[in-house]
Motif scaffolding. Structure first.
Motif, PDB file in Angstrom:
ATOM      1  N   THR A   1      11.712 -13.475  39.472  1.00 33.64           N
ATOM      2  CA  THR A   1      11.866 -14.818  40.039  1.00 33.64           C
ATOM      3  C   THR A   1      12.958 -15.605  39.320  1.00 33.64           C
ATOM      4  OG1 THR A   1      10.242 -15.867  38.581  1.00 33.64           O
ATOM      5  CG2 THR A   1       9.394 -14.817  40.582  1.00 33.64           C
ATOM      6  N   THR A   2      13.488 -15.094  38.206  1.00 39.44           N
ATOM      7  CA  THR A   2      14.612 -15.678  37.465  1.00 39.44           C
ATOM      8  C   THR A   2      14.274 -17.025  36.841  1.00 39.44           C
ATOM      9  OG1 THR A   2      16.143 -14.600  38.971  1.00 39.44           O
ATOM     10  CG2 THR A   2      17.067 -16.277  37.530  1.00 39.44           C
ATOM     11  N   ALA A   3      14.018 -16.983  35.527  1.00 44.29           N
ATOM     12  CA  ALA A   3      13.741 -18.222  34.799  1.00 44.29           C
ATOM     13  C   ALA A   3      15.038 -18.905  34.391  1.00 44.29           C
ATOM     14  CB  ALA A   3      12.920 -17.888  33.553  1.00 44.29           C
ATOM     15  N   GLY A   4      14.971 -20.221  34.178  1.00 44.40           N
ATOM     16  CA  GLY A   4      16.077 -20.929  33.540  1.00 44.40           C
ATOM     17  C   GLY A   4      16.836 -21.871  34.448  1.00 44.40           C
ATOM     18  N   ASP A   5      17.152 -23.050  33.898  1.00 42.01           N
ATOM     19  CA  ASP A   5      17.903 -24.041  34.663  1.00 42.01           C
ATOM     20  C   ASP A   5      19.359 -23.628  34.865  1.00 42.01           C
ATOM     21  OD1 ASP A   5      15.637 -25.593  34.790  1.00 42.01           O
ATOM     22  OD2 ASP A   5      16.165 -26.782  33.024  1.00 42.01           O
ATOM     23  N   ASP A   6      19.928 -22.907  33.910  1.00 42.71           N
ATOM     24  CA  ASP A   6      21.335 -22.531  34.054  1.00 42.71           C
ATOM     25  C   ASP A   6      21.554 -21.631  35.268  1.00 42.71           C
ATOM     26  OD1 ASP A   6      22.052 -24.050  31.926  1.00 42.71           O
ATOM     27  OD2 ASP A   6      22.414 -22.385  30.544  1.00 42.71           O
ATOM     28  N   ALA A   7      20.601 -20.738  35.531  1.00 36.89           N
ATOM     29  CA  ALA A   7      20.711 -19.900  36.732  1.00 36.89           C
ATOM     30  C   ALA A   7      20.632 -20.786  37.978  1.00 36.89           C
ATOM     31  CB  ALA A   7      19.615 -18.837  36.753  1.00 36.89           C
ATOM     32  N   ALA A   8      19.686 -21.710  37.991  1.00 44.73           N
ATOM     33  CA  ALA A   8      19.521 -22.604  39.153  1.00 44.73           C
ATOM     34  C   ALA A   8      20.817 -23.356  39.444  1.00 44.73           C
ATOM     35  CB  ALA A   8      18.377 -23.587  38.882  1.00 44.73           C
ATOM     36  N   ARG A   9      21.534 -23.726  38.399  1.00 46.21           N
ATOM     37  CA  ARG A   9      22.772 -24.514  38.565  1.00 46.21           C
ATOM     38  C   ARG A   9      23.929 -23.682  39.114  1.00 46.21           C
ATOM     39  NH1 ARG A   9      21.165 -26.876  32.998  1.00 46.21           N
ATOM     40  NH2 ARG A   9      19.761 -28.532  33.687  1.00 46.21           N
ATOM     41  N   ASN A  10      23.760 -22.377  39.185  1.00 43.48           N
ATOM     42  CA  ASN A  10      24.763 -21.550  39.876  1.00 43.48           C
ATOM     43  C   ASN A  10      24.505 -21.480  41.375  1.00 43.48           C
ATOM     44  OD1 ASN A  10      26.253 -20.934  37.587  1.00 43.48           O
ATOM     45  ND2 ASN A  10      25.002 -19.138  37.084  1.00 43.48           N
TER      46      ASN A  10
ATOM     47  N   ILE B   1      32.581 -23.839  35.283  1.00 42.63           N
ATOM     48  CA  ILE B   1      33.490 -24.336  36.331  1.00 42.63           C
ATOM     49  C   ILE B   1      33.030 -25.674  36.904  1.00 42.63           C
ATOM     50  CG2 ILE B   1      34.150 -21.953  36.918  1.00 42.63           C
ATOM     51  CD1 ILE B   1      32.664 -22.415  39.637  1.00 42.63           C
ATOM     52  N   ASN B   2      31.733 -25.938  36.863  1.00 40.07           N
ATOM     53  CA  ASN B   2      31.191 -27.211  37.377  1.00 40.07           C
ATOM     54  C   ASN B   2      31.773 -27.616  38.723  1.00 40.07           C
ATOM     55  OD1 ASN B   2      29.197 -27.809  35.578  1.00 40.07           O
ATOM     56  ND2 ASN B   2      30.563 -28.859  34.137  1.00 40.07           N
ATOM     57  N   HIS B   3      31.751 -26.690  39.672  1.00 37.39           N
ATOM     58  CA  HIS B   3      32.245 -27.020  41.021  1.00 37.39           C
ATOM     59  C   HIS B   3      31.229 -27.917  41.742  1.00 37.39           C
ATOM     60  CE1 HIS B   3      34.149 -26.414  44.951  1.00 37.39           C
ATOM     61  NE2 HIS B   3      32.908 -26.449  45.395  1.00 37.39           N
ATOM     62  N   GLU B   4      31.729 -29.001  42.330  1.00 34.10           N
ATOM     63  CA  GLU B   4      30.881 -29.890  43.148  1.00 34.10           C
ATOM     64  C   GLU B   4      31.636 -30.160  44.431  1.00 34.10           C
ATOM     65  OE1 GLU B   4      28.114 -32.148  41.973  1.00 34.10           O
ATOM     66  OE2 GLU B   4      27.973 -31.285  39.958  1.00 34.10           O
TER      67      GLU B   4
ATOM     68  N   GLY C   1      28.668 -22.032  36.882  1.00 37.85           N
ATOM     69  CA  GLY C   1      29.397 -20.980  36.201  1.00 37.85           C
ATOM     70  C   GLY C   1      29.083 -20.983  34.723  1.00 37.85           C
ATOM     71  N   PRO C   2      29.814 -20.171  33.909  1.00 33.81           N
ATOM     72  CA  PRO C   2      30.811 -19.181  34.328  1.00 33.81           C
ATOM     73  C   PRO C   2      30.170 -17.996  35.064  1.00 33.81           C
ATOM     74  CG  PRO C   2      30.346 -18.985  31.979  1.00 33.81           C
ATOM     75  CD  PRO C   2      29.581 -20.178  32.468  1.00 33.81           C
ATOM     76  N   LEU C   3      31.026 -17.138  35.627  1.00 35.25           N
ATOM     77  CA  LEU C   3      30.540 -15.893  36.215  1.00 35.25           C
ATOM     78  C   LEU C   3      29.968 -15.028  35.091  1.00 35.25           C
ATOM     79  CD1 LEU C   3      30.429 -14.531  39.023  1.00 35.25           C
ATOM     80  CD2 LEU C   3      32.513 -13.309  38.441  1.00 35.25           C
ATOM     81  N   ASN C   4      29.019 -14.164  35.410  1.00 36.58           N
ATOM     82  CA  ASN C   4      28.469 -13.273  34.384  1.00 36.58           C
ATOM     83  C   ASN C   4      29.107 -11.880  34.417  1.00 36.58           C
ATOM     84  OD1 ASN C   4      27.234 -12.782  36.786  1.00 36.58           O
ATOM     85  ND2 ASN C   4      25.180 -12.469  35.955  1.00 36.58           N
ATOM     86  N   VAL C   5      30.391 -11.864  34.745  1.00 35.42           N
ATOM     87  CA  VAL C   5      31.189 -10.635  34.626  1.00 35.42           C
ATOM     88  C   VAL C   5      32.567 -11.030  34.092  1.00 35.42           C
ATOM     89  CG1 VAL C   5      32.114  -8.601  35.792  1.00 35.42           C
ATOM     90  CG2 VAL C   5      30.104  -9.739  36.732  1.00 35.42           C
ATOM     91  N   PRO C   6      33.034 -10.377  33.033  1.00 32.80           N
ATOM     92  CA  PRO C   6      34.399 -10.655  32.555  1.00 32.80           C
ATOM     93  C   PRO C   6      35.436 -10.385  33.646  1.00 32.80           C
ATOM     94  CG  PRO C   6      33.158  -9.448  30.888  1.00 32.80           C
ATOM     95  CD  PRO C   6      32.314  -9.445  32.140  1.00 32.80           C
ATOM     96  N   ARG C   7      36.620 -10.992  33.489  1.00 32.97           N
ATOM     97  CA  ARG C   7      37.664 -10.886  34.512  1.00 32.97           C
ATOM     98  C   ARG C   7      37.990  -9.415  34.774  1.00 32.97           C
ATOM     99  NH1 ARG C   7      43.288 -12.778  35.710  1.00 32.97           N
ATOM    100  NH2 ARG C   7      43.029 -14.179  37.502  1.00 32.97           N
ATOM    101  N   SER C   8      38.212  -9.090  36.049  1.00 30.94           N
ATOM    102  CA  SER C   8      38.327  -7.690  36.464  1.00 30.94           C
ATOM    103  C   SER C   8      39.787  -7.255  36.475  1.00 30.94           C
ATOM    104  CB  SER C   8      37.682  -7.532  37.840  1.00 30.94           C
ATOM    105  OG  SER C   8      38.467  -8.167  38.826  1.00 30.94           O
ATOM    106  N   PRO C   9      40.026  -5.947  36.628  1.00 33.44           N
ATOM    107  CA  PRO C   9      41.404  -5.432  36.530  1.00 33.44           C
ATOM    108  C   PRO C   9      42.421  -6.174  37.394  1.00 33.44           C
ATOM    109  CG  PRO C   9      39.866  -3.604  36.556  1.00 33.44           C
ATOM    110  CD  PRO C   9      39.047  -4.850  36.771  1.00 33.44           C
ATOM    111  N   GLN C  10      42.058  -6.514  38.632  1.00 35.15           N
ATOM    112  CA  GLN C  10      43.011  -7.240  39.473  1.00 35.15           C
ATOM    113  C   GLN C  10      42.925  -8.757  39.310  1.00 35.15           C
ATOM    114  OE1 GLN C  10      44.088  -5.257  43.545  1.00 35.15           O
ATOM    115  NE2 GLN C  10      41.871  -5.389  43.474  1.00 35.15           N
ATOM    116  N   GLY C  11      42.109  -9.247  38.412  1.00 36.13           N
ATOM    117  CA  GLY C  11      41.864 -10.689  38.334  1.00 36.13           C
ATOM    118  C   GLY C  11      40.822 -11.064  39.378  1.00 36.13           C
ATOM    119  N   TYR C  12      41.136 -10.791  40.618  1.00 34.81           N
ATOM    120  CA  TYR C  12      40.129 -10.865  41.679  1.00 34.81           C
ATOM    121  C   TYR C  12      40.545  -9.955  42.815  1.00 34.81           C
ATOM    122  CZ  TYR C  12      43.182 -14.809  43.241  1.00 34.81           C
ATOM    123  OH  TYR C  12      44.222 -15.614  43.588  1.00 34.81           O
ATOM    124  N   PRO C  13      39.620  -9.674  43.753  1.00 33.32           N
ATOM    125  CA  PRO C  13      39.946  -8.706  44.811  1.00 33.32           C
ATOM    126  C   PRO C  13      41.080  -9.211  45.694  1.00 33.32           C
ATOM    127  CG  PRO C  13      37.907  -9.872  45.330  1.00 33.32           C
ATOM    128  CD  PRO C  13      38.244 -10.211  43.915  1.00 33.32           C
TER     129      PRO C  13
END
Lengths: 443, 443
Positions: free
Chosen positions: A125-134, B187-190, B198-210
Motif C-alpha cells: 500500500t506504500t507508506a510515506g508522505d513523500d511517495a504521496a507527493r509524487n 522538482i516540485n511541479h505544480e 520528485g526526484p525520480l527514483n532512477v538515476p539519469r539514463s544513457p540517453q538522458g530521456y527516451p
C-alpha cells in the motif's frame, strides 16, 4: 508428499546490509546493471529457489548518499530476467495506492505471458508522505484507507484477469473468428475507489493471474493476507514471535474460509556465513564498521518519526515514542524496531548496527550447519513454510548459502533437488485459480 | 554528411493487414509469443533499422473475433526485446491520459537503462470512451484537453528525467557517499493536471530521456509534435499530401524555436511485394478476400461514429457525416478515411478493403524497384525523412522488404550498411539532451 522448504531470493543490489556497497569487491552500480541482476537470478535458479523478489516504492527514499538509490522499475527488470531464466518465479512489488488497476493488472498479465507463468505480485500500500507527493497528494492516505483501497484493487484486478475465459482464443482461420466474443467479459466494476469497465486487453495468462504475495504484518496487513495472499513475507526476529505470527495468519486464513496450507509464510533471514562462528561474526562486524552514522540516524529518524537530534548515538531511544496506533506509515516495522531496542536495551549506535544488516529481519551469523539448523527448527516448529533469503552481501552471500547451506538441507531431505513444476504457483504447491466468469458460464 | 533514410519497423502481430492472421502460414498466437516478436526484432536489427515500434491503447478495441486482440504491455514487451538485441531502438506507445507521470517516466528511464540507451516513447492521448471507462470516467476528455494534459505530462516527465544530474552518482567507497545529494533535485511541479514532488527514483539514463515520438496529425497533434516530438509517425496517402504535411510540421517546429532537422518525419508505408506488379496485386487481393465484412463494417462504424446499419456494403458512405471539428476521437484518422472514400468514390466494400491493409496508410503493391523508387521519391521531394515500415504480412513482408528493397536503396547510397551510433537518438542523428537542472547549476 513430504513437506519441503520454499526459498525466495530477495534481491537488493550489493546486499541487504546497508554498507555492503562499500566492500572492496562490491559493484558500485549493481542496481542499474541488468547483467549483474541476471547473474544473481541464474545462481538462484540453478539452486532451484522457488522465486526471486524485488522490493519497491515509487519514491526516492532517504539520502542518496547512503547506499545505491533509485532502482529500475520491477516489472521492467523482471521481464529482462524472464528471458534469462526458464523456471524460477519472478515476484515484483507494486503499489495499490499509486497505480490504476487496469494498467497494473495488464503489466502482470504480460509478465506472466512472457515468463511462461512465473509472475508474482507483492501487493503493497506504500507508506510515506513523500511517495504521496509524487502523485498529487499532500500526505499519505490513512493506513486503514490504504488497505481498503488495496482490497478493492485486488478484486478489480482479479475480475480483469478473469475477463477472458481460458478457451476464448480459438484462432479459427476457416471461419475467420480469432476469439469468441461471448467468452470475453465486460466486468463493469463499480466500487468505492474504482470504476472499471473491462475486459482486460490481454488474454488470460498461463497462471490465470500472478501469485499474490503480501508483506505487511500490522493488523490490517494480516487480515489482508488472510483474504488474498498466497505467500507472506514477514520480519520475525525470534522463533517465539515467528510461531505466534505463523499461527495467527493461518488462523485468520481459516476464518476467511481458506485452506491455511494455501498461504505460505516466509520469514526473512539474513544469513552471514563463516567457516566458524567467529569468522561469521568478524564479517558482520566489518560491515557494521562501514555504516555511516549520519545517514543511518537520518533513516531511523524517518522510520520512527522522531527528529534526528533526539537520537544521540550512545543513548537508548527516547522514552516518549508514539504508539503503533498513531503511526500511519509502516506500522509493523515501527513496532519491530522499537521492541528490538527496548528488549535488548540497545543504544542508537547498536540499534543502527542491527538494522543496517537486515532492517529488523532475523540476522544470523554462523556456520552453514548452524544456519541450516535454525531454518529446520523454524520450519518444523511452526514458524515458517520457507524463507525469504536476504544475503547481507551479494553475490557472495548468495553463493555461500547455495554452496554450503543448501547441501546440508538437501541431505536432510528438506529441499528439492529439481523443479517439479514449471509455473511459480506449482513451485509453491498451489493450484491454478479458475476464472470467476467461466465458472458462472458453466453452471 | 549525406542525408540518409531512417526506417522504423511497426510490429503488429501477423501483419498490418487485418486478415493476415488467416493465411495458412500465419502464427495464430503471434501477439502473445515473445519468441516470435524477438525473431522480428532480430531481422530488423540485422537489416540496420533505426528502431522498432509497438502501438498501444489501454482498452480492448473492437470485436475480439476480428483479428488477434489484446496485446502484451509495450514497456514489458520491449524490455524482453532489449535483451534479445543490442543496437536497434525500441519505441513503446503509452498514454498521457491514463498514466501518472511519475510511474511512466520511471518505466521509460528503466527501459533506457536496460537497453543501454535505446528507448523511445510514442506519446499518445488515447481516443475513445471505452478506454476512459477503464479509468473511472464516463467518456473521454475533450480532444483539446487531452493535448493540454499531454503537454504538461511531457514537461513533468522531463523534469523527472533531469532530476538526477549526469554526475550525481559518485559511488565513493572511501567517503561512504554513493550519490551527491545536491546533484539530485526535488522538482516540485505544480500545474493544472499534476502536482509532483520528485526526484525520480532512477538515476539519469544513457540517453538522458527516451526519444520522444508523436503520431497525431490533427491541428492539436501537429502543434504538439512541433513543440516536443523528435520523430513523427504519420499516415499520408499521396505524395502531395505528404509534402504539405512535411512542410507544415517543419514550419511549426521552426516557429516553436526548434531546428526543423531535429524533427524526423516518418510516413507509414505498407509494402506488398511481388516479383512482378501483377504478383503483388494478387497477394493484396488474396488478403482482401479474407476480410470478414461484418467485423470490418463494425470497425468502420466505430471510427466514423455512424451506426453499422447505415453502412451498406455496396453503397458509398452516407452524405451527412459529421465534420472533423465535431469528432473528439482520432480526428486526423477520421478525416483521412472520409477523404479517401470521397476522393475515389469508394463503396463501403472497397473502402474496408483499402483500410484492411494499412488503416489509411499508404499501401503500395509492386516490385522491389517500384517500392524503392517511391521511397526515394518521397525522401527526395520533401515528404519524408524516412519511413514507418508496416508489412501487410509478418514475418514474410519484413523479410522480403529487407532482402529485396533495402539492397536497392543501399546501392543508391540512401540507407546505412552499418550502425554508426549505439543509442536510438544517435541512429536518428539527434543530440543527447542536457539536463535542465544541471544547466542551471553550471551558470
Amino acid at each position: 508428499m513430504t513437506r519441503r522448504l520454499h526459498f525466495n531470493l530477495f534481491i537488493h543490489d550489493t546486499g541487504h546490509h546497508e554498507a555492503s556497497w562499500r566492500l572492496p569487491d562490491a559493484h558500485p552500480l549493481a542496481h542499474l546493471d541488468i547483467d549483474y541482476v541476471e547473474r544473481l537470478a541464474r545462481i538462484a535458479e540453478s539452486a532451484k529457489f522457488d522465486s526471486l523478489f524485488l522490493a519497491d516504492s515509487p519514491v526516492l527514499w532517504g539520502d542518496p548518499g547512503r547506499r545505491p538509490s533509485g532502482s529500475l522499475e520491477p516489472t521492467v527488470l523482471l521481464t529482462a530476467l524472464a528471458r534469462a531464466t526458464s523456471r524460477i518465479g519472478l515476484i515484483a512489488t507494486a503499489s495499490t495506492s499509486y497505480n490504476d488497476p487496469f494498467n497494473l493488472a495488464r503489466r502482470f498479465a504480460s509478465l506472466d505471458h512472457v515468463s511462461g507463468g512465473r509472475a508474482g505480485w507483492n501487493i503493497v500500500t506504500t507508506a510515506g508522505d513523500d511517495a504521496a507527493r509524487n502523485f498529487g497528494l499532500d500526505a499519505q492516505p490513512a493506513h486503514a484507507d490504504r488497505y481498503e483501497r488495496a482490497a478493492e484493487f485486488v478484486e478489480v484486478s482479479k475480475k480483469l484477469w478473469d475477463s477472458w475465459d481460458d478457451d476464448a482464443v480459438v484462432a479459427d482461420k476457416d471461419r475467420g473468428v480469432h476469439a469468441e466474443a461471448d467468452r470475453v467479459h465486460v466486468i463493469n466494476h463499480e466500487g468505492t475507489y474504482f470504476r472499471v469497465r473491462g475486459p482486460l486487453n490481454v488474454p488470460r495468462s498461463p497462471q490465470g493471474y500472478p501469485l499474490l504475495v503480501q508483506a505487511g504484518s500490522s493488523e490490517d496487513g494480516r487480515d489482508f493476507a488472510a483474504r488474498y495472499a498466497e505467500a507472506v513475507f514477514t520480519a520475525q526476529p525470534t522463533l517465539a514471535e515467528g510461531q505466534v505470527f505463523y499461527a495467527d495468519v493461518k488462523r485468520r486464513a481459516a476464518e476467511a474460509g481458506r485452506d491455511p496450507d494455501t498461504v505460505k509464510i516466509l520469514p526473512g533471514i539474513v544469513p552471514v556465513l563463516g567457516e566458524t562462528e567467529a569468522q561469521a561474526r568478524e564479517l558482520e562486524a566489518e560491515l557494521d564498521r562501514l555504516i555511516v552514522p549520519k545517514y543511518a540516524v537520518e533513516q531511523l529518524s524517518k522510520q520512527l518519526g522522531v527528529p534526528a537530534e533526539r537520537l544521540a548515538l550512545d543513548d537508548q531511544l527516547p522514552a516518549d515514542l508514539p504508539s503503533e496506533d498513531d503511526i500511519e506509515g509502516m506500522k509493523s516495522r515501527y513496532t519491530l524496531i522499537v521492541e528490538l531496542a527496548r528488549r535488548e536495551r540497545l543504544t542508537v549506535r547498536q540499534l543502527i548496527g542491527r538494522l543496517g544488516g537486515g532492517r529488523g529481519h532475523r540476522t544470523f551469523a554462523g556456520t552453514p550447519v548452524q544456519v541450516a539448523d535454525t531454518i529446520q527448527q523454524w520450519f518444523e516448529q511452526g514458524a515458517a513454510d520457507g524463507f525469504n533469503i536476504m544475503p547481507a552481501v551479494l553475490p557472495s552471500g548468495l553463493e555461500s548459502f547455495v554452496e554450503r547451506v543448501l547441501p546440508v538441507l538437501r541431505a536432510r531431505g528438506l529441499f528439492r533437488t529439481e523443479y517439479e513444476g514449471s509455473t511459480l504457483r506449482e513451485h509453491y504447491g498451489l493450484a491454478r485459480p479458475a476464472s470467476q466468469y467461466a465458472l458462472v458460464t458453466a453452471q
